[in-house]
Design a protein around this motif. Sequence first.
Motif, short mmCIF file in Angstrom:
data_model
loop_
_atom_site.label_atom_id
_atom_site.label_comp_id
_atom_site.label_asym_id
_atom_site.label_seq_id
_atom_site.Cartn_x
_atom_site.Cartn_y
_atom_site.Cartn_z
N ASP A 46 29.20 8.50 87.53
CA ASP A 46 29.72 8.89 86.23
C ASP A 46 31.04 9.66 86.40
OD1 ASP A 46 29.09 9.17 83.22
OD2 ASP A 46 29.52 11.24 83.84
N HIS A 47 31.09 10.55 87.37
CA HIS A 47 32.33 11.30 87.63
C HIS A 47 33.45 10.35 88.06
CE1 HIS A 47 34.97 14.53 88.93
NE2 HIS A 47 35.12 13.89 90.08
N ARG A 50 34.63 8.34 85.04
CA ARG A 50 35.35 9.19 84.07
C ARG A 50 36.81 9.38 84.49
NH1 ARG A 50 33.62 13.08 80.30
NH2 ARG A 50 31.46 12.89 81.07
N TYR A 58 35.98 4.42 79.21
CA TYR A 58 34.82 5.22 79.63
C TYR A 58 33.78 5.30 78.53
CZ TYR A 58 32.07 9.24 81.11
OH TYR A 58 31.03 10.08 81.45
#
Length: 221
Positions: A46-47, A50, A58
């Motif tokens: 997820d990081h 993003r 996103y």
Amino acid sequence: GGAGTGKTVVAVHRARFLAQRLIEAGNSSGRILFATYTNSLATNLDHTLRTFCTPDEYRRLQVSTVDAFARRTLSAAKSSLKPVPSEKLREMADQAASMVGLEQFDLDGRFLIAEWEQVILARQLTSYAAYATSPRPGRGRRLSRPARKILWAALEQLLSDLHHRGQSTYVQLAEIAADLLSAQSVRPYAHVIVDEAQDLHPSQWRLLRAAVSSGENDLFI
């Protein structure tokens, strides 16, 4: 591909590409599920996404473990089932095995859980008659017909105990969630990307298959 060959990097690029296509097509509701196996992997992915994607790209992505996706699906359906902790499941399985005399075949709760998940749930066996004649690939130990009968009785006891507690295993939750999604005419995602796919159970695969309609660019593994 072995470790370090770039499989996850390819999946990340694929996620951004599919998000771009949804935007270009004017698909305002289309979403992409990026599924993985553990919470730590989901957090890292997820990081990465993003920072790698534009804000609009996103927003089209949802990174999740398969277990978390199953629980969200059940929650949306107002199911009150909760996952049983692994330690408690082993304790319940040992009790069920002891109650029916499974130890006479030198089998315990650990074996019961493995047989249930790897054979009975994986092959969607719903009766003793089906289990009695089912192949058991990869289990490494032959079981006589009497042993299978006692093991099935132990499983029925375990299932009854879980039902009374309002709990299920994560594999059960995936199977139930898959059935719920399969009954829907509209699936929740336009695309599904699966990372660390080798660790998934057949019930989890059925859930991911049910999350997206069959067609072009449906599953990327």
